[in-house]
Design a protein around this motif. Structure first.
Motif, PDB file in Angstrom:
ATOM      1  N   UNK A   1       0.850  -1.177  -0.080  1.00  0.00           N
ATOM      2  CA  UNK A   1      -0.106  -0.234   0.001  1.00  0.00           C
ATOM      3  C   UNK A   1       0.787   1.527  -0.001  1.00  0.00           C
ATOM      4  N   UNK A   2       2.092   1.233   0.325  1.00  0.00           N
ATOM      5  CA  UNK A   2       3.193   2.446   0.188  1.00  0.00           C
ATOM      6  C   UNK A   2       3.197   3.137   1.598  1.00  0.00           C
ATOM      7  N   UNK A   3       4.211   3.324   1.827  1.00  0.00           N
ATOM      8  CA  UNK A   3       4.786   4.370   3.132  1.00  0.00           C
ATOM      9  C   UNK A   3       5.288   5.365   2.762  1.00  0.00           C
ATOM     10  N   UNK A   4       4.499   6.552   3.162  1.00  0.00           N
ATOM     11  CA  UNK A   4       5.066   7.941   2.839  1.00  0.00           C
ATOM     12  C   UNK A   4       6.131   8.147   4.056  1.00  0.00           C
ATOM     13  N   UNK A   5       7.371   8.509   3.707  1.00  0.00           N
ATOM     14  CA  UNK A   5       8.354   8.807   4.735  1.00  0.00           C
ATOM     15  C   UNK A   5       8.713  10.181   4.514  1.00  0.00           C
ATOM     16  N   UNK A   6       8.437  10.919   5.518  1.00  0.00           N
ATOM     17  CA  UNK A   6       8.649  12.491   5.697  1.00  0.00           C
ATOM     18  C   UNK A   6       9.962  12.516   6.791  1.00  0.00           C
ATOM     19  N   UNK A   7      10.855  13.438   5.983  1.00  0.00           N
ATOM     20  CA  UNK A   7      12.059  13.641   6.964  1.00  0.00           C
ATOM     21  C   UNK A   7      12.116  15.035   7.256  1.00  0.00           C
TER      22      UNK A   7
END
Lengths: 113, 113
Positions: free
Chosen positions: A105-111
């Motif tokens: 489903x996808x993981x949004x990675x915010x740095x």
């Protein structure tokens, strides 16, 4: 079923490690994959692991595979702002001579800087 | 940089138009794929070609018509599309051995008005 599950969102600070998790369904998959997708772009192959391995390390990336629990993880060391993207795991379904991938489903990675 | 090239990058078409999406690779891969990706969703497989022959059609409506004129080229012909067909269309290629990773292009962003 063909559900490959990932958590939707992960936020980390620059320099920290990120761990993105994936639960897959097909225990007969020979390889499992991690792809990265930046905004407006296609999918970039990051790394993949053979199903008889427990771990694979490639520079800042470490993939862990728990075949018994059908759990795959991607660890990114020293996460940078350029790592901000959506990360998809993918398992393969037997497509004969072709590789039919089913994506998570996808993981949004915010740095955060 | 991607070794799979897709054109055009963006396409806007009306429901009565006929258009084509093009994909090219020069990696010697003999398997080529079309995936469709809606916003905030994982890619979904549409078609797979192996050695220029259609090997998988994931019950895609006939208004989408794939073509593989040679081992380097893959086209997707579009006719009488619906607004819900608006999406990112991704082409990919791989070795035709059933185990190799897929290499993706950057996609064509299609809008149907």
């Amino acid at each position: 079923g063909e559900d490959v599950e990932q958590s939707l969102f992960l936020s980390v600070r620059e320099g920290d490690s990120s761990v993105i998790n994936c639960t897959y369904t097909d225990s007969s998959s020979t390889y499992l994959y991690w792809y990265k997708q930046e905004p407006g772009a296609g999918l970039q192959l990051l790394t993949y692991i053979f199903s008889n391995m427990d771990m694979k390390q490639d520079q800042r990336l470490t993939v862990l595979l728990n075949k018994k629990d059908k759990h795959l993880s991607l660890r990114i060391a020293d996460t940078q702002t350029g790592d901000s993207a959506i990360y998809f795991c993918a398992e393969e379904w037997d497509g004969g001579a072709t590789n039919k991938l089913i994506f998570g489903t996808g993981t949004l990675l915010a740095v955060q800087p | 940089d991607t070794e799979v090239t897709q054109t055009p990058k963006h396409l806007v078409m009306g429901m009565t138009n006929k258009k084509s999406l093009k994909c090219e690779q020069h990696m010697g891969h003999r398997a080529m794929y079309w995936y469709k990706q809606k916003a905030k969703k994982p890619p979904e497989l549409m078609f797979v070609y192996s050695y220029e022959k259609l090997s998988i059609n994931e019950s895609v409506p006939s208004r989408f018509s794939p073509e593989c004129p040679n081992s380097s080229l893959l086209n997707l012909h579009l006719h009488a599309l619906q607004p819900e067909d608006s999406a990112l269309y991704l082409c990919a290629s791989s070795q035709a051995d059933g185990n190799s990773p897929l290499h993706f292009g950057n996609g064509t962003r299609l809008t149907v008005t």
